[in-house]
Write a protein that holds these residues in place. Structure first.
Motif, PDB file in Angstrom:
ATOM      1  N   LEU A   1       0.843  -1.202   0.000  1.00  0.00           N
ATOM      2  CA  LEU A   1       0.000   0.000   0.000  1.00  0.00           C
ATOM      3  C   LEU A   1       0.879   1.254   0.000  1.00  0.00           C
ATOM      4  O   LEU A   1       0.613   2.210  -0.737  1.00  0.00           O
ATOM      5  CB  LEU A   1      -0.928  -0.003   1.226  1.00  0.00           C
ATOM      6  CG  LEU A   1      -1.743   1.284   1.445  1.00  0.00           C
ATOM      7  CD1 LEU A   1      -2.663   1.559   0.268  1.00  0.00           C
ATOM      8  CD2 LEU A   1      -2.552   1.187   2.738  1.00  0.00           C
TER       9      LEU A   1
ATOM     10  N   LEU B   1      -6.776  -2.296   8.160  1.00  0.00           N
ATOM     11  CA  LEU B   1      -7.347  -3.641   8.051  1.00  0.00           C
ATOM     12  C   LEU B   1      -8.865  -3.656   8.283  1.00  0.00           C
ATOM     13  O   LEU B   1      -9.392  -4.531   8.967  1.00  0.00           O
ATOM     14  CB  LEU B   1      -6.631  -4.566   9.048  1.00  0.00           C
ATOM     15  CG  LEU B   1      -6.552  -6.066   8.735  1.00  0.00           C
ATOM     16  CD1 LEU B   1      -6.163  -6.334   7.304  1.00  0.00           C
ATOM     17  CD2 LEU B   1      -5.591  -6.750   9.671  1.00  0.00           C
TER      18      LEU B   1
ATOM     19  N   THR C   1     -10.056  -3.145   0.342  1.00  0.00           N
ATOM     20  CA  THR C   1      -9.860  -2.537  -0.987  1.00  0.00           C
ATOM     21  C   THR C   1      -8.428  -2.702  -1.508  1.00  0.00           C
ATOM     22  O   THR C   1      -8.165  -2.408  -2.671  1.00  0.00           O
ATOM     23  CB  THR C   1     -10.193  -1.033  -0.970  1.00  0.00           C
ATOM     24  OG1 THR C   1      -9.278  -0.387  -0.070  1.00  0.00           O
ATOM     25  CG2 THR C   1     -11.616  -0.777  -0.542  1.00  0.00           C
TER      26      THR C   1
ATOM     27  N   CYS D   1      -1.868  -3.948   2.168  1.00  0.00           N
ATOM     28  CA  CYS D   1      -1.398  -3.204   3.356  1.00  0.00           C
ATOM     29  C   CYS D   1      -0.720  -4.119   4.359  1.00  0.00           C
ATOM     30  O   CYS D   1      -0.093  -3.634   5.306  1.00  0.00           O
ATOM     31  CB  CYS D   1      -2.550  -2.435   4.000  1.00  0.00           C
ATOM     32  SG  CYS D   1      -3.811  -3.484   4.773  1.00  0.00           S
TER      33      CYS D   1
END
Ligand code: FES
Length: 176
Positions: free
Chosen positions: A89, A109, A113, A152
């Motif tokens: 990310l 979290l 997406t 992420c």
């Protein structure tokens, strides 16, 4: 009424810009990649171009750069570089790559997406297995595969040099 709404939106954007600028000023002398990434994520989320103001030169870290290729659903390949310790990310935010809606929760979290799809060999060599929280969030992602992960939650290491990941055509923001 419309005028009031527009005025409030403008005021809100100004406040956010000030907040980002203040954050950047305090980070200016910092070498913390994650702190800079947080500021960039804030700017990214609010549509503020942070590329110029956040640019820092850290030549000593160049040897720790990791190249990643993101492949859009239409086949377009987007190459980017990140630093060891960055998440995928972070790489997308720091390179100002426009994947619509990607990273909506800023890595907390809660959205799914940032769903990315890995090849089986790359998936197997990822240093960390998904946590239960990540698996729960992945269950809500569209186009889920056996080699899906959340961007992420993937931290770059030198071993991931040349990593290639697919970006699904559709995203699901689990918060909405
Ligand atoms: S950015 Fe929301 S779960 Fe990864």
């Amino acid at each position: 009424m419309l005028r009031l709404a527009i005025t409030s939106r403008l005021l809100c954007q100004q406040l956010i810009r000030r907040e980002v600028a203040a954050g950047l000023a305090s980070l200016h002398s910092s070498t913390s990649s994650s702190a800079l990434s947080s500021a960039r994520r804030l700017a990214h989320t609010h549509g503020i171009n942070s590329a110029r103001s956040l640019s820092t030169s850290q030549p000593k870290l160049q040897s720790e750069e990791v190249e990643v290729t993101f492949v859009r659903a239409n086949g377009e390949r987007v190459k980017a570089k990140g630093k060891v310790g960055d998440s995928l990310l972070d790489v997308i935010v720091n390179n100002n790559i426009d994947f619509e809606g990607f990273g909506a929760c800023e890595g907390t979290l809660t959205c799914s997406t940032c769903h990315l799809i890995f090849s089986k060999p790359d998936y197997d060599r990822l240093p960390e297995k998904p946590s239960d929280e990540e698996l729960d969030m992945l269950d809500l992602a569209y186009e889920l595969t056996d080699t899906s992960r959340l961007g992420c939650q993937i931290t770059l290491s030198k071993e991931l040099q040349g990593l290639e990941v697919r970006v699904p055509a559709t995203i699901n923001d689990a918060r909405s």
